[in-house]
Design a protein around this motif. Structure first.
Motif, PDB file in Angstrom:
ATOM      1  N   ARG A 241     -13.644   9.908  -1.111  1.00 33.64           N
ATOM      2  CA  ARG A 241     -13.209   8.659  -0.480  1.00 33.64           C
ATOM      3  C   ARG A 241     -12.380   7.889  -1.131  1.00 33.64           C
ATOM      4  N   ARG A 242     -12.385   7.708  -2.313  1.00 29.52           N
ATOM      5  CA  ARG A 242     -11.551   7.024  -3.240  1.00 29.52           C
ATOM      6  C   ARG A 242     -10.141   7.606  -3.023  1.00 29.52           C
ATOM      7  N   ALA A 243     -10.205   8.918  -3.502  1.00 30.33           N
ATOM      8  CA  ALA A 243      -8.934   9.508  -3.303  1.00 30.33           C
ATOM      9  C   ALA A 243      -8.062   9.362  -1.850  1.00 30.33           C
ATOM     10  N   MET A 244      -8.935   9.100  -0.632  1.00 30.05           N
ATOM     11  CA  MET A 244      -8.248   9.163   0.451  1.00 30.05           C
ATOM     12  C   MET A 244      -7.900   7.580   0.632  1.00 30.05           C
ATOM     13  N   GLU A 245      -8.648   6.621  -0.088  1.00 32.78           N
ATOM     14  CA  GLU A 245      -8.247   5.214   0.105  1.00 32.78           C
ATOM     15  C   GLU A 245      -6.706   5.231  -0.395  1.00 32.78           C
ATOM     16  N   LYS A 246      -6.410   5.655  -1.598  1.00 34.32           N
ATOM     17  CA  LYS A 246      -5.057   5.809  -1.860  1.00 34.32           C
ATOM     18  C   LYS A 246      -4.072   6.029  -1.178  1.00 34.32           C
ATOM     19  N   ASN A 247      -4.275   6.482   0.075  1.00 37.78           N
ATOM     20  CA  ASN A 247      -3.130   6.678   1.156  1.00 37.78           C
ATOM     21  C   ASN A 247      -4.013   6.086   2.306  1.00 37.78           C
ATOM     22  N   ALA A 248      -3.695   4.879   2.826  1.00 34.58           N
ATOM     23  CA  ALA A 248      -4.253   4.317   4.049  1.00 34.58           C
ATOM     24  C   ALA A 248      -3.549   5.001   5.207  1.00 34.58           C
ATOM     25  N   VAL A 249      -4.475   5.043   6.229  1.00 33.14           N
ATOM     26  CA  VAL A 249      -3.994   5.608   7.556  1.00 33.14           C
ATOM     27  C   VAL A 249      -3.003   4.908   8.195  1.00 33.14           C
ATOM     28  N   VAL A 250      -1.822   5.337   8.485  1.00 33.33           N
ATOM     29  CA  VAL A 250      -1.055   4.395   9.117  1.00 33.33           C
ATOM     30  C   VAL A 250      -0.792   5.113  10.502  1.00 33.33           C
ATOM     31  N   LEU A 251      -1.053   6.215  10.966  1.00 30.23           N
ATOM     32  CA  LEU A 251      -0.821   6.873  12.387  1.00 30.23           C
ATOM     33  C   LEU A 251      -2.430   7.378  12.624  1.00 30.23           C
ATOM     34  N   ALA A 252      -3.032   6.749  13.669  1.00 36.51           N
ATOM     35  CA  ALA A 252      -4.360   6.769  13.840  1.00 36.51           C
ATOM     36  C   ALA A 252      -4.538   8.521  14.486  1.00 36.51           C
ATOM     37  N   ASP A 253      -3.674   9.174  15.209  1.00 34.43           N
ATOM     38  CA  ASP A 253      -3.706  10.337  15.675  1.00 34.43           C
ATOM     39  C   ASP A 253      -3.795  11.454  14.866  1.00 34.43           C
ATOM     40  N   ALA A 254      -3.875  11.198  13.367  1.00 25.54           N
ATOM     41  CA  ALA A 254      -3.702  12.195  12.375  1.00 25.54           C
ATOM     42  C   ALA A 254      -2.268  13.257  12.544  1.00 25.54           C
ATOM     43  N   THR A 255      -1.117  12.329  12.719  1.00 27.26           N
ATOM     44  CA  THR A 255      -0.109  13.037  12.901  1.00 27.26           C
ATOM     45  C   THR A 255       0.856  13.468  11.576  1.00 27.26           C
ATOM     46  N   ASP A 256       1.224  14.809  11.667  1.00 28.81           N
ATOM     47  CA  ASP A 256       2.160  15.113  10.640  1.00 28.81           C
ATOM     48  C   ASP A 256       3.511  14.693  11.059  1.00 28.81           C
ATOM     49  N   ALA A 257       4.232  14.035  10.220  1.00 35.16           N
ATOM     50  CA  ALA A 257       5.719  13.490  10.632  1.00 35.16           C
ATOM     51  C   ALA A 257       6.428  13.084   9.314  1.00 35.16           C
ATOM     52  N   PRO A 350      11.252   6.478  17.652  1.00 37.83           N
ATOM     53  CA  PRO A 350      10.009   5.885  18.314  1.00 37.83           C
ATOM     54  C   PRO A 350      10.507   4.669  18.853  1.00 37.83           C
ATOM     55  N   GLN A 351       9.497   4.552  19.910  1.00 39.71           N
ATOM     56  CA  GLN A 351       9.969   3.370  20.984  1.00 39.71           C
ATOM     57  C   GLN A 351       8.887   2.234  20.735  1.00 39.71           C
ATOM     58  N   ARG A 352       7.681   2.583  20.728  1.00 37.17           N
ATOM     59  CA  ARG A 352       6.415   1.659  20.801  1.00 37.17           C
ATOM     60  C   ARG A 352       5.437   1.948  19.765  1.00 37.17           C
ATOM     61  N   GLY A 353       4.401   1.231  19.719  1.00 44.18           N
ATOM     62  CA  GLY A 353       3.134   1.519  19.044  1.00 44.18           C
ATOM     63  C   GLY A 353       3.361   1.696  17.592  1.00 44.18           C
ATOM     64  N   ASP A 354       2.359   2.274  17.008  1.00 45.62           N
ATOM     65  CA  ASP A 354       2.313   2.241  15.370  1.00 45.62           C
ATOM     66  C   ASP A 354       3.409   3.109  14.943  1.00 45.62           C
ATOM     67  N   LYS A 355       4.021   4.089  15.577  1.00 46.14           N
ATOM     68  CA  LYS A 355       5.082   4.851  15.118  1.00 46.14           C
ATOM     69  C   LYS A 355       6.322   3.960  14.956  1.00 46.14           C
ATOM     70  N   ALA A 360       9.910   0.555  11.153  1.00 38.61           N
ATOM     71  CA  ALA A 360      10.323  -0.701  10.872  1.00 38.61           C
ATOM     72  C   ALA A 360      10.137  -1.024   9.422  1.00 38.61           C
ATOM     73  N   THR A 361       9.034  -0.391   8.865  1.00 40.49           N
ATOM     74  CA  THR A 361       8.576  -0.563   7.527  1.00 40.49           C
ATOM     75  C   THR A 361       9.601   0.354   6.836  1.00 40.49           C
ATOM     76  N   VAL A 362       9.716   1.368   7.175  1.00 42.29           N
ATOM     77  CA  VAL A 362      10.679   2.464   6.338  1.00 42.29           C
ATOM     78  C   VAL A 362      12.006   1.754   6.379  1.00 42.29           C
ATOM     79  N   GLN A 363      12.556   1.031   7.347  1.00 47.69           N
ATOM     80  CA  GLN A 363      13.854   0.523   7.456  1.00 47.69           C
ATOM     81  C   GLN A 363      13.932  -0.485   6.508  1.00 47.69           C
ATOM     82  N   ARG A 364      12.915  -1.307   6.435  1.00 49.44           N
ATOM     83  CA  ARG A 364      12.972  -2.396   5.456  1.00 49.44           C
ATOM     84  C   ARG A 364      13.165  -1.738   3.884  1.00 49.44           C
TER      85      ARG A 364
END
Length: 664
Positions: A241-257, A350-355, A360-364
């Motif tokens: 769990r500590r190893a997983m916490e180092k990478n926070a969930v950014v997309l709730a649907d477990a997407t590979d992208a 991407p047009q809406r939602g978490d993606k 926007a974060t990647v653009q910054r």
């Protein structure tokens, strides 16, 4: 410089089929590679009137001495051949994204008898599972160190492995149970490979199943009263769990992208890529490139996709690729990506939602990478000195411009016209001497007239300060029987002994604009008799440097440090002007019922609001209570009460820039 008509193919020679073409110089070297859905239509566009071409395209076709092409059957084949030729010939006029460093990945050598987890850079090898890339090697080592408790696979080199096998004693990791010690036969090759596969599954994002299995085993051990084994399993779960916490969930649907963003200016483009696996950011990388050819955002995205996935196969290409703009056309690129993956790949914006939020974060990050790239060039002393020397040489100045002032005009549809002045000394920003101006003499979209006013006001203040300095020096010298010196009195100087405000003249004035703005600035200075300050303008479209009275601009080389410094000065002036203009617009949008009260100035408005706290409470107050506020007499109190009563309960005033309700 070659004449494009000298090597233009004859009419009818160019096929209308899809294909890839190469421009070569007089020595036969390939200088540009491109693809086209219709070769005839695309190549014909290069041989039109050279005056109608973009300057970068014109430079390419006049450098070339011949052109050839290869016909293919589909646009997907054209895309693949274009990538192959760019990689083979490295053409100087193609956009090439180059890493400023080699990004490390976590690699598991599944092609060995005893797979090994290690940090690996460089090209990918067959039979090796890769995870990443990561920004830093230490991030990989921290993750592996946490996971070795649960997946004790081999991490040692071949030499260490052979030595341990020869002496029959494991290394330190084997003694502290962070390695299963296959070197001395503590586990079989099959058991060690199973550990490595579980390690890869966990890194690939399939974490939930394994954690649930461990929890079941922990509960079983507790029920069987094997508390030591249950405690070890509990610690293993916590480590995972500590190893997983180092990478926070950014997309709730477990997407590979993979998310790709591009930030650009006229000369350069920065690309940032976030690799998301199992809904978590597993890696990040970025590039900065010179825009040696005229390309728009869709073309930049297509080049990035080619160079990112040109060597990838299988899982290296994710199910989804999210981009800021689709290539034109997008279907062949998506099909090409699908062929490399072996299954369908979704290429979209991407047009809406978490993606969309993550994009926007990647653009910054891309924008910050581009700004950091430019800042690094400006922060080096040697680079700054070379930049100032190049500017002095290009503008025929007597010496390097140690103080540069840049002016920019900003307005909102002709209203709230403002100007900014930024100061760079020795190539670095001196923010304490930035100034801003309100243009009150007129309103409208007349940048030339506004520039003339701002330059006049700035140098009028300079002359006034210089005149005051001269009068003081003459009086002081006469009193002491000495010759006057051009030095300001202590009262007109700052604590570090330098003149205040506008008393310190620049060696170079830069205006944001082209020939009209430069002429206006020079005219303003000539009217005031200021002749010892040089003027130039930097036009945004092609980054040309304009000088007063010249019909043609000065074109600095693309690699010129002087051009980078002028760009940075211009961009800073633009930023400062925009910030001031937006602040002015925000203030002008604020409305209050007290504005309608005749004879009530800002001071008494503030006193009333401070006393009652809001307009709502002020409206409920009596005339006597209003008159009790310091500075408010009985007549004024009656006027305020009457005005608020006539206004009634209207909708609350809102600052539309911030959304804040002013009245309540």
């Amino acid at each position: 410089m070659a004449d494009p008509s000298s090597y233009r193919p004859k009419p009818g020679e160019i096929p209308e089929s899809p294909g890839v073409y190469r421009f070569r110089d007089q020595h036969g070297r390939v200088i540009y590679v491109g693809k086209a859905k219709s070769l005839r239509q695309r190549l014909s566009s290069y041989f039109q009137d050279i005056g109608g071409l973009h300057p970068r395209t014109a430079t390419m076709v006049t450098t070339a001495a011949s052109v050839d092409w290869t016909v293919v059957s589909t646009e997907v084949e054209a895309l693949q051949l274009e990538y192959s030729w760019i990689k083979e010939f490295d053409p100087r006029f193609n956009v090439k994204y180059r890493d400023d460093k080699s990004y490390p990945s976590l690699a598991v050598t599944m092609n060995e008898e005893y797979p090994r987890a290690q940090v690996m850079r460089g090209p990918k090898r067959k039979g090796v599972r890769y995870f990443g890339p990561y920004g830093h090697a230490w991030a990989i080592r921290e993750t592996v160190d946490l996971l070795l408790r649960v997946f004790p696979i081999r991490t040692c080199s071949a030499g260490v492995f052979k030595r341990a096998n020869a002496i029959g004693r494991p290394c330190l990791l084997g003694y502290i149970d962070k390695c299963s010690a296959p070197c001395i036969g503590r586990v079989t090759p099959e058991e060690h490979r199973e550990l490595a596969e579980e390690f890869c599954d966990f890194m690939a994002g399939r974490t939930g199943t394994y954690l649930r299995r461990l929890e079941e085993r922990m509960h079983e051990a507790a029920e069987e009263l094997e508390y030591e084994r249950a405690g070890r399993l509990r610690d293993d779960i916590e480590a995972l769990r500590r190893a997983m916490e180092k990478n926070a969930v950014v997309l709730a649907d477990a997407t590979d992208a993979d998310l790709i963003a591009v930030a650009e200016d006229e000369l350069e483009a920065a690309v940032q890529i976030f690799h998301v696996r199992g809904g978590r950011v597993r890696g990040q990388r970025g590039w900065v490139t010179d825009k040696v050819e005229h390309v728009d955002l869709p073309q930049l995205v297509e080049s990035a996709l080619q160079q990112l996935y040109g060597e990838e196969r299988g899982e290296g290409v994710p199910r989804e690729v999210l981009v800021p703009a689709l290539p034109e056309p997008a279907e062949p690129v998506a099909q090409w990506l699908g062929e490399r993956r072996g299954s369908r790949v979704s290429l979209r914006v991407p047009q809406r939602g978490d993606k969309r939020d993550l994009m926007a974060t990647v653009q910054r990050n891309a924008q910050q990478a581009l700004a950091l790239h430019k800042t690094k060039r400006a922060s080096d002393l040697t680079t700054r000195s070379r930049a100032l020397e190049e500017i002095a040489e290009a503008l025929a100045l007597d010496s390097a411009p140690l103080r540069i002032e840049c002016f920019d005009i900003s307005h909102f549809q002709g209203d709230d016209v403002v100007a900014s002045m930024v100061v760079f000394e020795d190539g670095l920003a001196r923010k304490s001497e930035y100034r801003r101006f309100q243009i009150k003499s007129f309103a409208g979209q007349d940048d030339v007239r506004a520039m003339h006013e701002v330059i006049s006001r700035r140098f009028r203040r300079y002359l006034r300060e210089r005149e005051r300095t001269g009068e003081w020096a003459v009086a002081e010298a006469a009193a002491n029987g000495e010759e006057p010196e051009d030095e300001a009195p202590a009262s007109s100087r700052t604590e570090d002994g330098r003149p205040k405000r506008f008393a310190y003249p620049p060696q170079l004035v830069v205006v944001d604009g082209g020939q009209p703005q430069v002429a206006a600035a020079r005219r303003a200075m000539d009217e005031l008799g200021v002749e010892d300050v040089a003027v130039c303008g930097l036009a945004k479209r092609l980054e040309e440097v304009w000088l007063p009275g010249e019909d043609d601009p000065v074109i600095l080389p693309r690699t010129s440090e002087g051009l980078y410094l002028l760009q940075r000065v211009r961009d800073e002036a633009h930023r400062f002007a925009i910030r001031y203009q937006r602040g002015k617009r925000s203030q002008s949008m604020r409305r209050s019922p007290l504005d309608a009260v005749p004879g009530l100035g800002e001071t008494r408005k503030k006193a009333l609001l401070k006393h009652f706290g809001s307009v709502k409470r002020l409206r409920a107050a009596t005339v006597e209570e209003i008159a009790g506020v310091p500075g408010i007499g009985p007549k004024t109190a009656e006027t305020v009460a009457a005005a608020l009563a006539e206004g009634g309960r209207t909708a609350p005033a809102v600052n539309t820039a911030t959304g804040e309700i002013v009245e309540e």
